[in-house]
Design an enzyme around this catalytic site. Structure first.
Site, short mmCIF file in Angstrom:
data_model
loop_
_atom_site.label_atom_id
_atom_site.label_comp_id
_atom_site.label_asym_id
_atom_site.label_seq_id
_atom_site.Cartn_x
_atom_site.Cartn_y
_atom_site.Cartn_z
N MET A 27 0.84 -1.20 0.00
CA MET A 27 0.00 0.00 0.00
C MET A 27 0.88 1.26 0.00
O MET A 27 0.39 2.36 0.27
CB MET A 27 -0.94 0.01 1.21
CG MET A 27 -1.90 -1.19 1.21
SD MET A 27 -3.39 -0.91 2.15
CE MET A 27 -2.73 -0.67 3.80
N GLY A 33 10.86 -2.78 5.73
CA GLY A 33 10.13 -4.05 5.68
C GLY A 33 9.74 -4.37 4.24
O GLY A 33 9.97 -5.48 3.73
N HIS A 34 9.14 -3.37 3.56
CA HIS A 34 8.78 -3.57 2.15
C HIS A 34 10.03 -3.88 1.33
O HIS A 34 10.01 -4.76 0.46
CB HIS A 34 8.15 -2.29 1.59
CG HIS A 34 6.87 -1.88 2.23
ND1 HIS A 34 6.75 -0.72 2.96
CD2 HIS A 34 5.64 -2.47 2.26
CE1 HIS A 34 5.51 -0.59 3.39
NE2 HIS A 34 4.81 -1.65 2.99
N GLY A 144 4.85 -10.30 4.16
CA GLY A 144 5.54 -10.19 5.44
C GLY A 144 4.83 -10.96 6.55
O GLY A 144 3.60 -11.02 6.59
N GLN A 150 -3.02 -12.33 7.65
CA GLN A 150 -3.13 -12.06 6.21
C GLN A 150 -2.35 -13.11 5.41
O GLN A 150 -2.84 -13.62 4.39
CB GLN A 150 -2.60 -10.66 5.91
CG GLN A 150 -2.44 -10.36 4.43
CD GLN A 150 -2.02 -8.93 4.19
OE1 GLN A 150 -2.85 -8.04 4.14
NE2 GLN A 150 -0.73 -8.70 4.04
N SER A 183 3.93 1.23 8.02
CA SER A 183 3.64 2.58 7.50
C SER A 183 2.86 3.39 8.53
O SER A 183 2.97 4.61 8.57
CB SER A 183 2.84 2.48 6.21
OG SER A 183 3.55 1.72 5.26
N ARG A 184 2.08 2.71 9.36
CA ARG A 184 1.25 3.43 10.31
C ARG A 184 2.04 3.93 11.54
O ARG A 184 1.49 4.70 12.33
CB ARG A 184 0.07 2.56 10.76
CG ARG A 184 -0.99 2.39 9.68
CD ARG A 184 -2.17 1.57 10.18
NE ARG A 184 -3.33 1.65 9.31
CZ ARG A 184 -3.79 0.64 8.55
NH1 ARG A 184 -3.17 -0.52 8.53
NH2 ARG A 184 -4.89 0.80 7.81
N1 LIG Z 1 8.01 -4.75 9.30
C1 LIG Z 1 7.74 -5.55 8.26
N2 LIG Z 1 8.53 -6.61 8.01
C2 LIG Z 1 8.26 -7.44 6.97
N3 LIG Z 1 7.23 -7.27 6.12
C3 LIG Z 1 6.43 -6.22 6.33
C4 LIG Z 1 6.63 -5.30 7.39
N4 LIG Z 1 5.66 -4.36 7.35
C5 LIG Z 1 4.88 -4.66 6.30
N5 LIG Z 1 5.33 -5.77 5.68
C6 LIG Z 1 4.72 -6.44 4.54
O1 LIG Z 1 4.66 -5.59 3.44
C7 LIG Z 1 3.52 -5.93 2.65
C8 LIG Z 1 2.73 -4.68 2.36
O2 LIG Z 1 2.21 -4.20 3.58
P1 LIG Z 1 1.62 -2.75 3.75
O3 LIG Z 1 1.84 -1.95 2.55
O4 LIG Z 1 0.26 -2.86 4.34
O5 LIG Z 1 2.63 -2.14 4.84
P2 LIG Z 1 2.45 -1.94 6.37
O6 LIG Z 1 3.71 -1.38 6.90
O7 LIG Z 1 1.89 -3.21 6.92
O8 LIG Z 1 1.39 -0.81 6.48
P3 LIG Z 1 0.21 -0.74 7.54
O9 LIG Z 1 0.81 -1.07 8.88
O10 LIG Z 1 -0.25 0.63 7.44
O11 LIG Z 1 -0.76 -1.76 7.07
C9 LIG Z 1 2.74 -6.97 3.44
O12 LIG Z 1 3.08 -8.26 2.96
C10 LIG Z 1 3.29 -6.78 4.83
O13 LIG Z 1 3.19 -7.93 5.64
MG LIG Z 2 -0.25 -3.50 6.29
#
Ligand SMILES: Nc1ncnc2c1ncn2[C@@H]1O[C@H](COP(=O)(O)OP(=O)(O)OP(=O)(O)O)[C@@H](O)[C@H]1O
Ligand SMILES: [Mg+2]
Length: 278
Positions: A27, A33-34, A144, A150, A183-184
């Site tokens: 998103m 992490g991404h 992730g 999920q 992201s939050r």
């Molecule tokens: N800290 C992290 N470590 C590994 N993977 C992550 C991490 N944060 C997010 N992801 C993964 O990145 C992908 C996209 O997630 P997303 O864009 O919703 O990010 P997010 O950081 O989870 O944002 P939000 O917390 O706002 O949902 C998902 O597969 C998620 O599990």
């Molecule tokens: Mg997320």
């Protein structure tokens, strides 16, 4: 790096690529992490595609869809730097044209935890991920472990619907103080951000207790609740010790693998984290 904005353009671009395609759905508002997912995709595939789409249908009516953090320019620069081959950036209108009425529903593993806290959330997730998979036609897709439920929902969907994509789970990336990247996290006020590492500290401590022989799920849940409630800013939404695959809450002694997962609120911000036990 190509930027594609329509499902048909995405699919056409993909179909002329030789070799395997690795896909990372996001998103946006990218963090390390991404980028770890991108790195995994790059290491295992000839081509890497990342999507950025803030999917309105997975947000509840009183959630943060409109204020969800966005920074497309920065995201595209990070992805180019990371060596991504294409970014899929569909518009809401292209994803949900007038009259759309079809959705993908995974019925069991979506019931509890995030599914209970956020009605309709996973139907939004499974439908949009199916649409993204149909446009990208990836060989592998990277998710992730931070979003543990999920991940299991997507794995179930892929198995149940014979989707031709391998789901690759990726480790949680954390800030130096242990907070799981999200992201939050940007929503946190400084004093909330300073208190937030109590979540991972507590989960790691519970995992240590488990390693030392504590197998009673209620005792584990009580331990986590006790530790988290020491922080006056942290509000516990749920603490779960569940079967690691089905996510059924465990009542008897933990025998196989379990997932300890929590949602802790700081003000309006919900923070997810988890550790696997065993
Ligand atoms: N800290 C992290 N470590 C590994 N993977 C992550 C991490 N944060 C997010 N992801 C993964 O990145 C992908 C996209 O997630 P997303 O864009 O919703 O990010 P997010 O950081 O989870 O944002 P939000 O917390 O706002 O949902 C998902 O597969 C998620 O599990
Ligand atoms: Mg997320």
């Amino acid at each position: 790096m190509r930027v594609l904005t329509e499902p048909s353009a995405m699919r056409e671009w993909r179909r002329v690529r030789g070799g395997s395609v690795g896909f990372v759905p996001t998103m946006g508002y990218l963090h390390a992490g991404h980028l770890s997912l991108v790195e995994a995709a790059r290491s295992q595939n000839a081509t890497t595609v990342v999507s950025i789409f803030v999917n309105p249908t997975q947000f509840g009516p009183n959630e943060d869809y409109t204020r969800y953090p966005r920074d497309e320019v920065r995201d595209l620069a990070l992805l180019k730097e990371a060596g991504v081959d294409a970014v899929y950036l569909p518009s809401v209108g292209d994803m949900y044209p007038e009259g759309h009425q079809t959705s993908v529903v995974v019925s069991e593993v979506t019931r509890r935890l995030e599914g209970a806290a956020r009605p309709g959330h996973f139907n939004g997730v499974t439908t949009v991920v199916t649409k993204l998979f149909n446009a990208v036609e990836a060989d592998r897709a990277y998710f992730g472990r931070k979003d543990a439920q999920q991940l299991r929902v997507i794995q179930r969907m892929v198995r149940d619907l014979d989707m031709a994509v391998e789901i690759v789970p990726c480790a949680i990336v954390r800030e130096p103080d242990g907070l799981a990247m999200s992201s939050r996290n940007v929503y946190l006020a400084p004093e909330q951000r300073a208190a937030a590492p109590i979540i991972s500290r507590t989960l790691f401590a519970a995992r240590d207790r488990f390693s030392e022989g504590l197998r009673d799920p209620d005792a584990l849940r009580r331990f986590v609740r006790g530790e988290i409630s020491r922080s006056p800013l942290a509000e516990i939404e749920y603490v779960s010790v569940a079967d690691n695959d089905s996510l059924q809450e465990l009542e008897a002694q933990v025998t196989g693998q379990a997932l300890l997962s929590v949602v802790i609120r700081f003000g309006k911000t919900r923070l997810l984290d988890n550790v696997e036990l065993g």
